[in-house]
Scaffold this motif. Structure first.
Motif, PDB file in Angstrom:
ATOM      1  N   HIS A 161       0.825  -1.205   0.000  1.00 20.89           N
ATOM      2  CA  HIS A 161       0.000   0.000   0.000  1.00 20.89           C
ATOM      3  C   HIS A 161       0.863   1.259   0.000  1.00 20.89           C
ATOM      4  O   HIS A 161       0.532   2.244  -0.667  1.00 20.89           O
TER       5      HIS A 161
ATOM      6  N   ILE B 225       2.471   1.791  -3.490  1.00 22.62           N
ATOM      7  CA  ILE B 225       1.470   2.292  -4.431  1.00 22.62           C
ATOM      8  C   ILE B 225       1.117   3.738  -4.111  1.00 22.62           C
ATOM      9  O   ILE B 225       0.895   4.556  -5.021  1.00 22.62           O
TER      10      ILE B 225
ATOM     11  N   ARG C 198       1.060   6.901  -6.615  1.00 26.40           N
ATOM     12  CA  ARG C 198      -0.146   7.735  -6.758  1.00 26.40           C
ATOM     13  C   ARG C 198       0.175   9.216  -6.527  1.00 26.40           C
ATOM     14  O   ARG C 198      -0.307  10.094  -7.257  1.00 26.40           O
TER      15      ARG C 198
ATOM     16  N   SER D  18      -8.563  -4.630  -2.278  1.00 24.55           N
ATOM     17  CA  SER D  18      -9.213  -3.529  -2.994  1.00 24.55           C
ATOM     18  C   SER D  18      -8.309  -2.309  -3.052  1.00 24.55           C
ATOM     19  O   SER D  18      -7.605  -1.994  -2.092  1.00 24.55           O
ATOM     20  N   LEU D  19      -8.333  -1.631  -4.187  1.00 24.63           N
ATOM     21  CA  LEU D  19      -7.618  -0.380  -4.368  1.00 24.63           C
ATOM     22  C   LEU D  19      -8.563   0.634  -5.007  1.00 24.63           C
ATOM     23  O   LEU D  19      -9.446   0.265  -5.785  1.00 24.63           O
ATOM     24  N   ASP D  20      -8.360   1.907  -4.712  1.00 28.19           N
ATOM     25  CA  ASP D  20      -9.168   2.946  -5.334  1.00 28.19           C
ATOM     26  C   ASP D  20      -8.801   3.059  -6.815  1.00 28.19           C
ATOM     27  O   ASP D  20      -7.681   2.723  -7.224  1.00 28.19           O
TER      28      ASP D  20
ATOM     29  N   SER E 153      -5.424   4.848  -7.806  1.00 22.79           N
ATOM     30  CA  SER E 153      -4.217   4.059  -7.562  1.00 22.79           C
ATOM     31  C   SER E 153      -4.093   2.931  -8.569  1.00 22.79           C
ATOM     32  O   SER E 153      -3.001   2.660  -9.093  1.00 22.79           O
ATOM     33  N   LEU E 154      -5.196   2.257  -8.858  1.00 17.67           N
ATOM     34  CA  LEU E 154      -5.161   1.167  -9.833  1.00 17.67           C
ATOM     35  C   LEU E 154      -4.743   1.678 -11.208  1.00 17.67           C
ATOM     36  O   LEU E 154      -3.955   1.032 -11.910  1.00 17.67           O
TER      37      LEU E 154
ATOM     38  N   ASN F 224      -3.808  -1.118   5.583  1.00 17.93           N
ATOM     39  CA  ASN F 224      -5.069  -0.490   5.194  1.00 17.93           C
ATOM     40  C   ASN F 224      -6.229  -0.932   6.081  1.00 17.93           C
ATOM     41  O   ASN F 224      -7.344  -1.169   5.609  1.00 17.93           O
TER      42      ASN F 224
END
Length: 336
Positions: free
Chosen positions: A51, A54, A58, A132-134, A137-138, A260
């Motif tokens: 996280h 990433i 981001r 899960s990622l927003d 970010s993905l 997270n």
């Protein structure tokens, strides 16, 4: 919600750092924003929270545009593209490199899924995360991955477009409109959170013009332990604590953020495993003390800093509590 803290190798942040430094930006600022201020103290194979890695990508995308990941990759060599780049070196074709990357994925990341579907006519690559990622970010990750594959396939001498179709997560504000000049006009919004790339089989089987020196002994990666070898939450927490200790004692809130989840959820789930955050912190410190005490090149000041203590008196008390000996006694015993 994942059962463990997602981890990747520290080497995967290197291309981001190189791009930042080449462009004369403040690397420490971006590392701190992603809670990776300890990164420079790590070895390339040390684990860091996925996280956080990433989050750094981001933040760069927010500051310098959502296509910055392609710039980062284009500036780097394959050898500089982290653990994955090193695995790809030495392959004779993109397809061989993809098979090597597929085999190496558990050593690269604890929560990434790479799947290849190979037929006589075409090859499909699926990439996804087991958490899960927003969408923002993905999207940044997908731009990075597509750019890496473009660079890899480019060593065949073939010209774009190399892929028949690319399904990726759109940017929440810009969609995919900013990407065709970087890749091709064959992009489509993904229906889910996975990246899917389809290409003709002959494209992937086309040999590289130059075969690089194999950095991993002809693809032998069996000596590298998978990042999720121990699937307990406590084991992944210990990995994050060991990394963060380079910058002092981490709070439970920082460890929870790396997974997270909330600090309360982290405490509850550790309790379900029969342990606690403070217990895991003690285990990491004890193991590090046992490992470094016998090293003649490590002073008490160095050991104090490595274990996250700001004063040596605190180190002495802690080592005595954890091992039953003072640091000097422990070093004497280890040396004997």
């Amino acid at each position: 919600m994942t059962q463990t803290v997602p981890l990747i190798r520290a080497a995967n942040v290197l291309p981001l750092i190189r791009w930042i430094e080449v462009n004369r930006l403040d690397a420490d600022r971006y590392l701190e924003r992603a809670d990776l201020g300890y990164w420079f103290a790590l070895s390339p194979f040390d684990p860091i929270p996925t996280h956080n890695g990433i989050a750094m990508l981001r933040e760069l995308s927010r500051d310098h545009g959502p296509g910055v990941a392609a710039e980062i990759v284009n500036q780097a060599s394959i050898a500089e593209l982290g653990f994955i780049g090193r695995v790809a070196l030495g392959a004779r074709s993109p397809l061989e490199a993809l098979h090597r990357l597929n085999a190496a994925m558990p050593m690269h990341s604890s929560h990434e899924i790479l799947r290849l579907i190979v037929t006589d006519e075409r090859i499909t690559i699926h990439h996804a995360f087991a958490f899960s990622l927003d969408p923002e970010s993905l999207h940044a990750v997908h731009v990075l991955l597509i750019a890496m594959l473009h660079q890899l396939f480019g060593f065949t001498g073939l010209r774009a477009p190399l892929f028949e179709q690319v399904d990726m997560v759109p940017h929440p504000d810009l969609g995919l409109s900013h990407l065709p000049p970087l890749f091709s006009d064959r992009l489509r919004p993904a229906e889910g959170a996975a990246l899917t790339i389809t290409m003709a089989a002959n494209v992937a089987m086309n040999p590289f013009r130059v075969i690089a020196r194999d950095r991993l002994a002809n693809g032998n990666i069996t000596g590298i332990a998978p990042l999720a070898e121990d699937r307990s939450l406590a084991a992944s927490v210990r990995s994050v604590i060991a990394a963060m200790l380079h910058g002092g004692e981490p709070t439970i809130a920082r460890i929870a953020g790396a997974g997270n989840i909330s600090p309360r959820s982290l405490q509850r789930r550790l309790a379900e495993e029969g342990t606690s955050y403070s217990r895991q912190l003690d285990i990491v410190r004890r193991d590090l003390a046992m490992k470094h005490a016998a090293d003649e090149g490590v002073s008490l000041a160095d050991l104090s800093e490595r274990l996250g203590y700001w004063v040596q008196s605190a180190l002495t008390r802690a080592v005595r509590r954890l091992t039953g000996r003072t640091p000097s006694q422990l070093a004497d015993r280890q040396g004997g």
